[in-house]
Design a protein around this motif. Structure first.
Motif, mmCIF file in Angstrom:
data_model
loop_
_atom_site.group_PDB
_atom_site.id
_atom_site.type_symbol
_atom_site.label_atom_id
_atom_site.label_comp_id
_atom_site.label_asym_id
_atom_site.label_seq_id
_atom_site.Cartn_x
_atom_site.Cartn_y
_atom_site.Cartn_z
ATOM 1 N N LYS A 143 -2.219 5.492 14.876
ATOM 2 C CA LYS A 143 -2.730 6.426 13.889
ATOM 3 C C LYS A 143 -1.693 6.628 12.785
ATOM 4 N N ARG A 144 -2.224 6.746 11.576
ATOM 5 C CA ARG A 144 -1.394 6.989 10.394
ATOM 6 C C ARG A 144 -1.592 8.438 9.974
ATOM 7 N N GLU A 145 -0.505 9.130 9.708
ATOM 8 C CA GLU A 145 -0.566 10.555 9.371
ATOM 9 C C GLU A 145 0.332 10.821 8.165
ATOM 10 N N THR A 146 -0.178 11.602 7.204
ATOM 11 C CA THR A 146 0.614 12.006 6.051
ATOM 12 C C THR A 146 0.954 13.486 6.172
ATOM 13 N N VAL A 147 2.232 13.791 6.057
ATOM 14 C CA VAL A 147 2.717 15.175 6.148
ATOM 15 C C VAL A 147 3.312 15.510 4.784
ATOM 16 N N ARG A 148 2.668 16.404 4.073
ATOM 17 C CA ARG A 148 2.988 16.624 2.670
ATOM 18 C C ARG A 148 4.005 17.746 2.450
ATOM 19 N N ALA A 149 4.848 17.501 1.453
ATOM 20 C CA ALA A 149 5.739 18.522 0.882
ATOM 21 C C ALA A 149 6.524 19.280 1.946
ATOM 22 N N VAL A 150 7.296 18.543 2.759
ATOM 23 C CA VAL A 150 8.186 19.183 3.724
ATOM 24 C C VAL A 150 9.450 19.590 2.974
#
Length: 312
Positions: A120-127
């Motif tokens: 699975k590909r996951e994008t975690v934004r603006a950490v």
């Protein structure tokens, strides 16, 4: 109800170690694979990759099938549609840098032999700088007959400055245009990745020519020694004939497409890998950093095809 079998320790150092401590159990209480099952959230001890690590893995343990009724020796069971596996992995992303970053992570779910059963590909934004963000990625449906998943591992991490990350689907940047890269196509050593320019704003947007590119290494520093060509004719004829650039005016909702074309042939010399590309739709446009993973081999050439209106 049976307890799930303990997860096996991975054979390779790159896999995540699943320890037996800190296990919590919860009844899913819903249909499909969750009916009559228990879920084991097993804690994980592993340093992860570039501040991204798996913290626990949840693998449901199904109840045994009910015994057939003694009054009926023959029964007809309808085929079942593939159901969600219920398998998931909790992760945390810690930004150890000095500016907000958007992360894209790939999590592999593997069996006891280390074979990948799904990812699975996951994008975690603006950490934010120095911040930690936690989330869960779910495997979903697995192929019938696949081996049981026993562990999860972070296999790849890319990160870009949050203000240069491609906009999320449904969001429109202040510029009024979205730039994204697709997953590309590969055949016989030829690689083609599409760049997509969508007018998500309220006014017309015009481009003429080629996207402007800056090739970046793992540290997002400029890569030297690669020749960026206008067109792909010097690289291959397999991507079709080169076309001269034409003015393109996109009305709100319309899209244009350009392409990156290269070969990953490796001969003498040092192979070049370009994980990041900073793209500007035209001179003066806001930059967007995409991650096409340009494995250029030793060719030292990257072809760029001009913006063309995308077919509706």
């Amino acid at each position: 109800m049976r307890r799930p079998a303990p997860l096996l320790l991975p054979a390779l150092a790159a896999a995540l170690l699943l320890s037996a401590c800190g296990t919590e159990r919860a009844d899913t209480g819903t249909g499909g694979p969750g009916t009559g099952t228990q879920s084991s959230a097993t804690q994980v001890t592993d340093p992860g990759i570039d501040g991204v690590r798996i913290t626990s893995v949840t693998i449901p343990s199904p109840s045994p099938s009910p015994s057939p009724s003694p009054e009926r020796s023959v029964s007809v069971v309808p085929d079942r549609l593939p159901a969600d596996s219920g398998i998931s992995a909790a992760y945390e992303v810690t930004n150890q840098g000095t500016e907000a970053m958007t992360y894209t992570i790939i999590v592999n779910f593997t069996n006891s032999a280390g074979e990948v059963m799904g990812n699975k590909r996951e994008t975690v934004r603006a950490v934010g700088a120095g911040k930690t963000v936690r989330g869960t990625v779910r495997l979903g449906v697995v192929a019938p007959g696949s081996s049981s998943v026993t562990r999860a591992a972070v296999s790849d991490v890319t990160k870009v400055p949050a203000d240069e990350a491609p906009a999320e689907a449904g969001d429109c940047p202040a510029s009024g245009v979205r730039v994204i890269a697709d997953q590309g196509d590969a055949a016989m050593g030829l690689r083609v990745v599409g760049l997509h320019l969508q007018n998500c704003g309220t006014r017309d947007y015009s481009v003429h020519g080629y996207p402007l590119l800056e090739l970046l290494d793992d540290n997002r520093e400029p890569v030297d020694g690669v020749q960026i060509l206008k067109g792909s004719g010097e690289i291959t004829t397999g991507a079709g004939p080169d076309e001269a650039p034409e003015p393109v005016t996109l009305k709100p909702g319309e899209t244009a497409r350009a392409s990156l074309v290269w070969r990953n042939t490796t001969q003498s010399g040092t192979a070049v890998n370009v994980p990041y590309v900073r793209v500007r739709a035209k001179e003066g446009a806001d930059p967007v950093v995409v991650t096409p993973g340009l494995d250029l081999g030793t060719t030292g050439k990257l072809g760029v095809r001009p913006w063309k209106r995308a077919a509706e």
